[in-house]
Design a protein around this motif. Structure first.
Motif, PDB file in Angstrom:
ATOM      1  N   LEU A  62       0.798  -1.224   0.000  1.00 42.85           N
ATOM      2  CA  LEU A  62       0.000   0.000   0.000  1.00 42.85           C
ATOM      3  C   LEU A  62       0.834   1.280   0.000  1.00 42.85           C
ATOM      4  O   LEU A  62       0.650   2.156  -0.848  1.00 42.85           O
ATOM      5  N   ILE A  63       1.759   1.387   0.946  1.00 48.47           N
ATOM      6  CA  ILE A  63       2.494   2.634   1.132  1.00 48.47           C
ATOM      7  C   ILE A  63       3.331   2.992  -0.086  1.00 48.47           C
ATOM      8  O   ILE A  63       3.313   4.142  -0.560  1.00 48.47           O
ATOM      9  N   PHE A  64       4.072   2.031  -0.625  1.00 45.47           N
ATOM     10  CA  PHE A  64       4.957   2.329  -1.750  1.00 45.47           C
ATOM     11  C   PHE A  64       4.192   2.696  -3.016  1.00 45.47           C
ATOM     12  O   PHE A  64       4.535   3.685  -3.678  1.00 45.47           O
ATOM     13  N   PRO A  65       3.151   1.940  -3.405  1.00 44.54           N
ATOM     14  CA  PRO A  65       2.384   2.363  -4.581  1.00 44.54           C
ATOM     15  C   PRO A  65       1.756   3.746  -4.418  1.00 44.54           C
ATOM     16  O   PRO A  65       1.714   4.522  -5.381  1.00 44.54           O
ATOM     17  N   ILE A  66       1.299   4.056  -3.219  1.00 46.33           N
ATOM     18  CA  ILE A  66       0.734   5.384  -2.983  1.00 46.33           C
ATOM     19  C   ILE A  66       1.825   6.448  -3.039  1.00 46.33           C
ATOM     20  O   ILE A  66       1.610   7.558  -3.548  1.00 46.33           O
ATOM     21  N   THR A  67       3.018   6.118  -2.522  1.00 48.35           N
ATOM     22  CA  THR A  67       4.141   7.051  -2.609  1.00 48.35           C
ATOM     23  C   THR A  67       4.456   7.373  -4.064  1.00 48.35           C
ATOM     24  O   THR A  67       4.648   8.537  -4.428  1.00 48.35           O
ATOM     25  N   LEU A 177      -6.210   0.995  -7.146  1.00 45.11           N
ATOM     26  CA  LEU A 177      -5.630  -0.283  -7.556  1.00 45.11           C
ATOM     27  C   LEU A 177      -4.656  -0.839  -6.522  1.00 45.11           C
ATOM     28  O   LEU A 177      -4.306  -2.021  -6.571  1.00 45.11           O
ATOM     29  N   SER A 178      -4.195   0.010  -5.606  1.00 47.12           N
ATOM     30  CA  SER A 178      -3.295  -0.461  -4.554  1.00 47.12           C
ATOM     31  C   SER A 178      -4.044  -1.216  -3.461  1.00 47.12           C
ATOM     32  O   SER A 178      -3.497  -2.147  -2.858  1.00 47.12           O
ATOM     33  N   LEU A 179      -5.278  -0.826  -3.203  1.00 46.72           N
ATOM     34  CA  LEU A 179      -6.024  -1.377  -2.073  1.00 46.72           C
ATOM     35  C   LEU A 179      -6.200  -2.896  -2.126  1.00 46.72           C
ATOM     36  O   LEU A 179      -5.986  -3.573  -1.117  1.00 46.72           O
ATOM     37  N   PRO A 180      -6.581  -3.491  -3.264  1.00 47.68           N
ATOM     38  CA  PRO A 180      -6.780  -4.949  -3.274  1.00 47.68           C
ATOM     39  C   PRO A 180      -5.520  -5.756  -3.579  1.00 47.68           C
ATOM     40  O   PRO A 180      -5.599  -6.965  -3.785  1.00 47.68           O
ATOM     41  N   ILE A 184      -5.096  -9.914  -3.892  1.00 47.41           N
ATOM     42  CA  ILE A 184      -4.801 -10.572  -5.167  1.00 47.41           C
ATOM     43  C   ILE A 184      -3.457 -11.295  -5.115  1.00 47.41           C
ATOM     44  O   ILE A 184      -3.273 -12.328  -5.774  1.00 47.41           O
ATOM     45  N   ALA A 185      -2.521 -10.771  -4.335  1.00 45.43           N
ATOM     46  CA  ALA A 185      -1.209 -11.418  -4.218  1.00 45.43           C
ATOM     47  C   ALA A 185      -1.320 -12.818  -3.635  1.00 45.43           C
ATOM     48  O   ALA A 185      -0.457 -13.672  -3.872  1.00 45.43           O
ATOM     49  N   ASN A 186      -2.385 -13.073  -2.878  1.00 46.55           N
ATOM     50  CA  ASN A 186      -2.582 -14.389  -2.293  1.00 46.55           C
ATOM     51  C   ASN A 186      -3.090 -15.408  -3.305  1.00 46.55           C
ATOM     52  O   ASN A 186      -3.170 -16.594  -2.983  1.00 46.55           O
TER      53      ASN A 186
END
Length: 242
Positions: A62-67, A177-180, A184-186
């Motif tokens: 979350l943090i990095f994509p938002i950054t 798109l960062s939230l899920p 999805i990675a699972n």
């Protein structure tokens, strides 16, 4: 080109981009510190590994994509507001130079943000009493692997930030798109189709087994970056911004 670079840096000094690039990754470090505090005292407690899991799970998902989203949007926002494109492109500068300079500045700002994240994790680990040798492969190498795995995200956010003058569009796109991504990675089947999962699966390999899809993921990273950046350049060169 050097004068153009100096001009771009001067314009960014008037924004809060450096402050945002510094503060946002520290939220992930804070999460890691909380994770260490809650697990401290357990029989199998490993300070550095616990700190890494607590910080990186939040950072990569979350943090990095938002950054990335915020940094790229702020870089282009300077020109979208106040007829900045009109003023910039009436000067004797090549559009290609403007395009790639903004991309380079964006990437270096993102690298700075990753560096802050690394320093923050190491500082927290030492503060909690990490007297053993610092695991560089976790505290430094893995975060920069996340940077490489984020190449498609950087390219898409860069394209959208140039394409739309309203800052809310790239911000909503990147954050939405960062939230899920963690969910999805699972999925061992579908994560490869969702580039926002790449920073997660590439850094937390003990949790998310990349396996034979690893080479596919990194191939997608480099190919998609080149294609999207090239498409953006073509549009920027032909679009009548004035």
């Amino acid at each position: 080109m050097i004068k153009t670079l100096q001009m771009e840096i001067l314009k960014l000094k008037r924004t809060n981009i450096a402050l945002m690039a510094t503060i946002i990754p520290l939220f992930a470090v804070f999460q890691g510190a909380m994770f260490v505090s809650s697990n401290n005292g357990q029989l199998d407690f490993d300070l550095w590994n616990t700190l890494f899991i607590g910080s990186m799970s939040q950072f990569s998902s979350l943090i990095f994509p938002i950054t990335i989203t915020v940094i790229i949007a702020m870089i282009t926002r300077v020109e979208h507001s106040g007829n900045g494109w009109k003023q910039l492109l009436t000067m004797p500068v090549k559009r290609e130079d403007v395009y790639f300079l903004k991309l380079i500045i964006g990437i270096f700002t993102i690298i700075y943000s990753v560096f802050i994240f690394c320093i923050g994790m190491i500082a927290i680990g030492i503060w909690f009493g990490g007297n053993d040798s610092i695991p560089i492969h976790l505290m430094v190498v893995r975060p920069f692997i996340a940077l490489i795995a984020s190449m498609p995200v950087i390219a898409m956010q860069f394209y959208l930030s140039f394409r739309f003058s309203h800052i809310g569009i790239p911000l909503a796109f990147g954050a939405g798109l960062s939230l899920p991504s963690m969910l999805i990675a699972n999925s061992t089947k579908y994560w490869i189709y969702y580039p926002w999962t790449y920073p997660i699966v590439s850094t937390m390999t003990e949790t998310f087994g990349v396996g034979e899809k690893g080479w596919i993921m990194y191939s997608i990273c480099f190919v998609s970056f080149v294609i999207i950046i090239s498409a953006g350049l073509l549009r920027f060169r032909t679009k009548d911004i004035l």
